[in-house]
Write an enzyme that holds these catalytic residues in place. Sequence first.
Site, PDB file in Angstrom:
ATOM      1  N   HIS A  10      16.509 -36.002  -0.019  1.00  0.00           N
ATOM      2  CA  HIS A  10      15.646 -36.382  -1.160  1.00  0.00           C
ATOM      3  C   HIS A  10      16.490 -36.469  -2.438  1.00  0.00           C
ATOM      4  O   HIS A  10      16.006 -36.114  -3.517  1.00  0.00           O
ATOM      5  CB  HIS A  10      14.548 -35.341  -1.424  1.00  0.00           C
ATOM      6  CG  HIS A  10      13.572 -35.116  -0.319  1.00  0.00           C
ATOM      7  ND1 HIS A  10      12.426 -35.855  -0.188  1.00  0.00           N
ATOM      8  CD2 HIS A  10      13.557 -34.211   0.697  1.00  0.00           C
ATOM      9  CE1 HIS A  10      11.736 -35.392   0.870  1.00  0.00           C
ATOM     10  NE2 HIS A  10      12.407 -34.401   1.412  1.00  0.00           N
TER      11      HIS A  10
ATOM     12  N   SER B 201      14.836 -34.501   6.439  1.00  0.00           N
ATOM     13  CA  SER B 201      14.670 -33.556   5.341  1.00  0.00           C
ATOM     14  C   SER B 201      15.168 -32.157   5.742  1.00  0.00           C
ATOM     15  O   SER B 201      16.362 -32.006   5.987  1.00  0.00           O
ATOM     16  CB  SER B 201      13.207 -33.563   4.896  1.00  0.00           C
ATOM     17  OG  SER B 201      13.030 -32.858   3.695  1.00  0.00           O
ATOM     18  N   ALA B 202      14.311 -31.147   5.863  1.00  0.00           N
ATOM     19  CA  ALA B 202      14.759 -29.825   6.311  1.00  0.00           C
ATOM     20  C   ALA B 202      15.475 -29.913   7.666  1.00  0.00           C
ATOM     21  O   ALA B 202      16.443 -29.197   7.926  1.00  0.00           O
ATOM     22  CB  ALA B 202      13.572 -28.868   6.407  1.00  0.00           C
TER      23      ALA B 202
ATOM     24  N   GLU C 288      16.198 -40.968  -0.880  1.00  0.00           N
ATOM     25  CA  GLU C 288      15.055 -41.191   0.016  1.00  0.00           C
ATOM     26  C   GLU C 288      15.139 -42.603   0.592  1.00  0.00           C
ATOM     27  O   GLU C 288      15.233 -43.582  -0.146  1.00  0.00           O
ATOM     28  CB  GLU C 288      13.737 -40.988  -0.734  1.00  0.00           C
ATOM     29  CG  GLU C 288      13.503 -39.514  -1.037  1.00  0.00           C
ATOM     30  CD  GLU C 288      12.135 -39.211  -1.659  1.00  0.00           C
ATOM     31  OE1 GLU C 288      11.426 -40.165  -2.026  1.00  0.00           O
ATOM     32  OE2 GLU C 288      11.801 -38.020  -1.765  1.00  0.00           O
TER      33      GLU C 288
ATOM     34  N   GLY D 145       9.901 -29.884   6.083  1.00  0.00           N
ATOM     35  CA  GLY D 145       8.963 -28.844   5.643  1.00  0.00           C
ATOM     36  C   GLY D 145       9.784 -27.893   4.800  1.00  0.00           C
ATOM     37  O   GLY D 145      10.399 -28.315   3.844  1.00  0.00           O
TER      38      GLY D 145
HETATM   39 CA   LIG Z   1      10.972 -29.417   1.929  1.00  0.00          CA
END
Ligand SMILES: [Ca+2]
Lengths: 247, 247
Positions: A162, A125-126, A198, A92
């Site tokens: 990413h 990700s985060a 990714e 997020g």
């Molecule tokens: Ca993000």
Amino acid sequence: MQTNAQALLLSSSNCHGFSLLEFAKQEICSFLETRNVSELVFVPYAQKNYDDYTKKIKDAFTPWGFSVIGLHTYSDPAAAINSAKAIFVGGGNTFLLLKTLYDNQLVHLIREKVITGNLLYIGSSAGTNVATKSIHTTNDMPIIYPPSFDAISIVPFNINPHYIDKIETDTHKGETRDQRIEEYMEMPHANPVLGLREGCILHVNGDSLVLKGVAGAVLFEVNVSKKVEYPVGADVSFLLNYAKETC
Amino acid sequence: MQTNAQALLLSSSNCHGFSLLEFAKQEICSFLETRNVSELVFVPYAQKNYDDYTKKIKDAFTPWGFSVIGLHTYSDPAAAINSAKAIFVGGGNTFLLLKTLYDNQLVHLIREKVITGNLLYIGSSAGTNVATKSIHTTNDMPIIYPPSFDAISIVPFNINPHYIDKIETDTHKGETRDQRIEEYMEMPHANPVLGLREGCILHVNGDSLVLKGVAGAVLFEVNVSKKVEYPVGADVSFLLNYAKETC
Ligand SMILES: [Ca+2]
Ligand SMILES: [Ca+2]
């Protein structure tokens, strides 16, 4: 760096051609099953709607045989982390996630439990950004001010999730990802940056670091002018030897 | 908001099809000439090499008849700002720029001088971000930790420079620009965000705000689900009425 950390750090939850987390299914299942864990505490802090987000993650994990409980459903998050065997920290916004972890006094607690081998960590990700030395190399917009950019430090370097080396469009003048990372590398406090494409997963198993998943990674090092490509299967354990003086 | 501010806030220094700053030449020249200013103090703090960066900007401004002096060449930057009639704050990294402005205690000084009409402000990209309420909507990587995300506040809202609504690639799963801005709009402290397309200039003339340049802007407002397009020439002075309680 002496560590008993067990972690899977995913570049992202989504990967082109796969449903949510599907590219990481085999790694996640074997990571949890070989350690006899069937229950995950999910940390939804990187997004605004904790219930919706937890449901999405639960829907992905349930068919694989794991139960998922949102950390926000516990009245005492620190106590919940203390009794958890494994956490999944979702993606997020990295700033929102780190701020909320600090607000709940969970940054040092999670570090201690993971480093001593008492908590399995899966991040995406985060959730991968906050597992590293700092969030200096997140791609996210700084939508909220955290008390520090220092993060959980399960690994002593930085990650750019990413990771992509294509430019947005050939006529747009905003920086490319590589230019952004190079701006960071010029800072006196810069750590090495591992760019996870990714579909890439960094598997932390004590003092062993191996790339898993369906895509590789790219390493940026201080005073090294060219980035270096590492394919799936590469051993990058040497990155654990990196311990910069904190400044 | 009562203000005598005179400012040109550029989306970027580069714009497809133009040499450095060329798309803004006419606006910059008439902005400075009608106010009888022929000397600019250049603030190079958003990049690492102050001398090289100042030379580049000097090379763009000299043929137009303006002299440029780097702020870093003065032993007392605050005194230099105090005697300057106009500053140009260049792009690079917004976090590095804001941190260095705070380190040199220039944030409040520049605000006071600009708001009272005693300093002309030209900013580009990161130099535009720091002119607004906060840097929450920069596109830059957070390479260094500033003491606050609050910025100079020449205008009481936020800007997203280099605004683009295209996605990076159709298979990449990172957020689009609109998704990033929408994450910010969900924050309780969110201000309106004006996305300046590359080639757009926001001309601040006291209580008048007008879009200039060769491209328009897009406005995101709290509790308004659809962004609104504004073309070159549009009057957006109503944005000055926005004054959120600080939280
Ligand atoms: Ca993000
Ligand atoms: Ca920039």
